[in-house]
Write a protein that holds these residues in place. Structure first.
Motif, mmCIF file in Angstrom:
data_model
loop_
_atom_site.group_PDB
_atom_site.id
_atom_site.type_symbol
_atom_site.label_atom_id
_atom_site.label_comp_id
_atom_site.label_asym_id
_atom_site.label_seq_id
_atom_site.Cartn_x
_atom_site.Cartn_y
_atom_site.Cartn_z
ATOM 1 N N ILE A 143 0.821 -1.236 -0.196
ATOM 2 C CA ILE A 143 0.067 -0.052 0.129
ATOM 3 C C ILE A 143 0.851 1.487 -0.067
ATOM 4 C CG2 ILE A 143 -1.768 1.332 1.250
ATOM 5 C CD1 ILE A 143 -2.779 -1.205 0.245
ATOM 6 N N ASP A 144 0.515 2.179 -0.822
ATOM 7 C CA ASP A 144 1.509 3.665 -0.628
ATOM 8 C C ASP A 144 0.973 4.296 0.405
ATOM 9 O OD1 ASP A 144 -1.162 4.777 -1.511
ATOM 10 O OD2 ASP A 144 -0.394 5.568 -3.476
ATOM 11 N N GLU A 145 1.529 5.475 0.595
ATOM 12 C CA GLU A 145 1.380 6.257 1.893
ATOM 13 C C GLU A 145 -0.187 6.814 1.906
ATOM 14 O OE1 GLU A 145 2.868 8.526 -1.754
ATOM 15 O OE2 GLU A 145 3.886 7.027 -0.349
ATOM 16 N N ASP A 146 -0.742 6.922 0.653
ATOM 17 C CA ASP A 146 -2.290 7.392 0.766
ATOM 18 C C ASP A 146 -3.396 6.154 0.978
ATOM 19 O OD1 ASP A 146 -1.588 10.087 0.083
ATOM 20 O OD2 ASP A 146 -1.367 9.544 -1.894
ATOM 21 N N GLY A 147 -2.650 4.920 1.078
ATOM 22 C CA GLY A 147 -3.699 3.902 1.406
ATOM 23 C C GLY A 147 -4.160 3.196 0.036
ATOM 24 N N ASN A 148 -3.475 3.428 -1.114
ATOM 25 C CA ASN A 148 -3.693 2.681 -2.377
ATOM 26 C C ASN A 148 -2.915 1.627 -2.526
ATOM 27 O OD1 ASN A 148 -5.472 4.845 -3.124
ATOM 28 N ND2 ASN A 148 -3.726 6.179 -3.270
#
Length: 159
Positions: A143-148
């Protein structure tokens, strides 16, 4: 006449109670099977079968693992170990550590690994993933830092 009604009523009560017990027994068996699956969790041996790449949380593409390498993960109650066989290279590739998980997250904390992995472990020991787990399959998703969702490794249960 009232004797016949009494016997008939008792027979109906008996038949009704048998059906109720059968239904409860069936419900108990189903509940036990679901509990056994949940209790099993990640414990066991898993083989990497493929990968997903995501864009906007949707699978953009997928590919199989069988032509690239072979990777096995083994989970006990508290420990994880994985090893990878690269068909084009005989260099060792493995990691060992502890893990924990909940309904939607998996955290692995590696203690040591192959020479290559030890270099990575010096920089980062803890690896966090979104987890999608079923009885015989699981996906560990970066997951990336934005939750994607970015990328996932997809495993099937071997044992």
């Amino acid at each position: 006449m009232s004797y016949k009604i009494l016997v008939l009523s008792l027979a109906m009560v008996f038949i009704s109670s048998c059906k109720e017990q059968d239904q409860k027994a069936t419900e108990n068996i189903e509940t036990e099977e679901i509990s056994e699956i949940n209790k099993k969790g990640l414990n066991g041996t898993w083989e990497l079968v493929g990968f997903y790449n995501y864009k906007d949380n949707v699978v953009l593409d997928s590919f199989s693992n069988n032509t690239i390498s072979r990777q096995i993960k083994m989970y006990t109650d508290s420990k994880v170990m994985w090893c990878k066989l690269l068909k084009t290279d005989s260099i060792e590739f493995f990691g060992y550590g502890s893990y924990n998980y909940n309904d939607d997250g998996l955290t692995e904390v590696l203690e040591f690994g192959s020479a290559f992995m030890n270099e990575i472990i010096e920089e980062q020991q803890e690896f966090n993933f979104k987890l999608e787990l079923s009885e015989d399959r699981f996906e560990q998703i970066e997951i990336d830092e934005d939750g994607n969702k970015i990328y996932s490794e997809n495993y099937k249960r071997v044992e």
